[in-house]
Design an enzyme around this catalytic site. Structure first.
Site, PDB file in Angstrom:
ATOM      1  N   ARG A   1     -51.529  -4.049 -19.006  1.00 51.89           N
ATOM      2  CA  ARG A   1     -50.153  -4.259 -18.509  1.00 51.89           C
ATOM      3  C   ARG A   1     -49.213  -4.672 -19.623  1.00 51.89           C
ATOM      4  NH1 ARG A   1     -52.500  -7.859 -14.236  1.00 51.89           N
ATOM      5  NH2 ARG A   1     -54.402  -7.106 -15.156  1.00 51.89           N
TER       6      ARG A   1
ATOM      7  N   GLU B   1     -64.703 -16.342 -18.577  1.00 53.71           N
ATOM      8  CA  GLU B   1     -65.352 -17.323 -17.709  1.00 53.71           C
ATOM      9  C   GLU B   1     -66.875 -17.098 -17.730  1.00 53.71           C
ATOM     10  OE1 GLU B   1     -63.344 -17.441 -14.021  1.00 53.71           O
ATOM     11  OE2 GLU B   1     -64.594 -19.067 -13.252  1.00 53.71           O
TER      12      GLU B   1
HETATM   13  P1  AMP Z   1     -56.442 -15.323 -20.014  1.00 52.15           P
HETATM   14  O1  AMP Z   1     -57.122 -14.732 -21.213  1.00 52.15           O
HETATM   15  O2  AMP Z   1     -57.313 -16.245 -19.223  1.00 52.15           O
HETATM   16  O3  AMP Z   1     -55.108 -15.950 -20.383  1.00 52.15           O
HETATM   17  O4  AMP Z   1     -56.144 -14.109 -19.012  1.00 52.15           O
HETATM   18  C1  AMP Z   1     -55.057 -13.282 -19.243  1.00 52.15           C
HETATM   19  C2  AMP Z   1     -55.359 -11.848 -18.927  1.00 52.15           C
HETATM   20  O5  AMP Z   1     -56.033 -11.709 -17.680  1.00 52.15           O
HETATM   21  C3  AMP Z   1     -54.048 -11.096 -18.809  1.00 52.15           C
HETATM   22  O6  AMP Z   1     -54.194  -9.817 -19.448  1.00 52.15           O
HETATM   23  C4  AMP Z   1     -53.815 -10.971 -17.321  1.00 52.15           C
HETATM   24  O7  AMP Z   1     -53.286  -9.717 -17.006  1.00 52.15           O
HETATM   25  C5  AMP Z   1     -55.185 -11.184 -16.671  1.00 52.15           C
HETATM   26  N1  AMP Z   1     -55.159 -12.172 -15.568  1.00 52.15           N
HETATM   27  C6  AMP Z   1     -55.723 -13.399 -15.572  1.00 52.15           C
HETATM   28  N2  AMP Z   1     -55.545 -14.044 -14.418  1.00 52.15           N
HETATM   29  C7  AMP Z   1     -54.798 -13.211 -13.645  1.00 52.15           C
HETATM   30  C8  AMP Z   1     -54.212 -13.312 -12.313  1.00 52.15           C
HETATM   31  N3  AMP Z   1     -54.392 -14.409 -11.535  1.00 52.15           N
HETATM   32  N4  AMP Z   1     -53.503 -12.274 -11.848  1.00 52.15           N
HETATM   33  C9  AMP Z   1     -53.316 -11.166 -12.625  1.00 52.15           C
HETATM   34  N5  AMP Z   1     -53.819 -11.013 -13.862  1.00 52.15           N
HETATM   35  C10 AMP Z   1     -54.555 -12.012 -14.377  1.00 52.15           C
END
Ligand code: AMP
Length: 181
Positions: free
Chosen positions: A64, A101
């Site tokens: 995205r 995770e």
């Molecule tokens: P992080 O690495 O934990 O910051 O996760 C970010 C990535 O995961 C981004 O590319 C987001 O598009 C996706 N992502 C994580 N949590 C969500 C959520 N609740 N809704 C949509 N996309 C998410």
């Protein structure tokens, strides 16, 4: 954006409960992207502080971050560089592993995707734990890039990603935030 416009932006994002797993509230930006005035407004607002500044390239995180990052690059008259899941790019790459995770994942970019000293803005739709964005920062910095900022439409502040990037001296810009995961 005034508070009413920010509320409208937030309302244009659809929430899908328990997707892709139980307990996750998936913030679906396809409803924002499909709304012409909202998409336009979100892109302009995301990079307003850097309008007119010298930005060499926008780095977008798969997938995205490509949609928003392409529009942002056009807005700033900058180039675009994709940061992808491993194995998708055809030329010589640099790669970094980061923890999810459950387990590890890897992202990569072309070694010649940015040049030393270039001024970069990093873009994705959402920051949660900040693990993906932190990995992207490491990749870009390993090639000598200067990261002006990381921009996300959505922040999930409880997961601490924005603070994690700020601790790396990366200014963070987000437009709306949601509680929880
Ligand atoms: P992080 O690495 O934990 O910051 O996760 C970010 C990535 O995961 C981004 O590319 C987001 O598009 C996706 N992502 C994580 N949590 C969500 C959520 N609740 N809704 C949509 N996309 C998410």
């Amino acid at each position: 954006m005034d508070p009413t416009e920010l509320e409208e932006l937030q309302a244009s994002i659809r929430t899908i409960p328990d997707y892709p797993r139980r307990g996750i509230q998936f913030r679906d930006i396809t409803t924002l992207l499909g709304n012409a005035p909202m998409f336009h407004r979100a892109v302009d607002e995301l990079v307003r502080p850097w309008t007119g500044a010298k930005v060499d390239r926008v780095a977008g995180i798969e997938a995205r971050g490509f949609i928003l990052g392409g529009a942002v690059a056009h807005r700033l008259a900058a180039g675009f560089v994709p940061i992808r899941k491993k194995g998708k790019l055809p030329h010589e790459t640099v790669r970094v592993a980061y923890s999810l995770e459950y387990g590890l994942d890897e992202i990569e970019m072309h070694r010649d995707g940015v040049a030393r000293g270039e001024r970069i803005i990093l873009v994705d739709d959402l920051i949660a734990t900040g693990g993906t964005a932190e990995a992207a920062v490491k990749l870009l910095r390993s090639l000598g890039a200067q990261i002006l900022a990381a921009c996300f439409v959505i922040d999930l502040p409880e997961l601490g990603g924005s603070r994690r990037l700020q601790a790396l001296d990366v200014p963070v810009r987000t437009l709306v935030s949601f509680q929880g995961h």
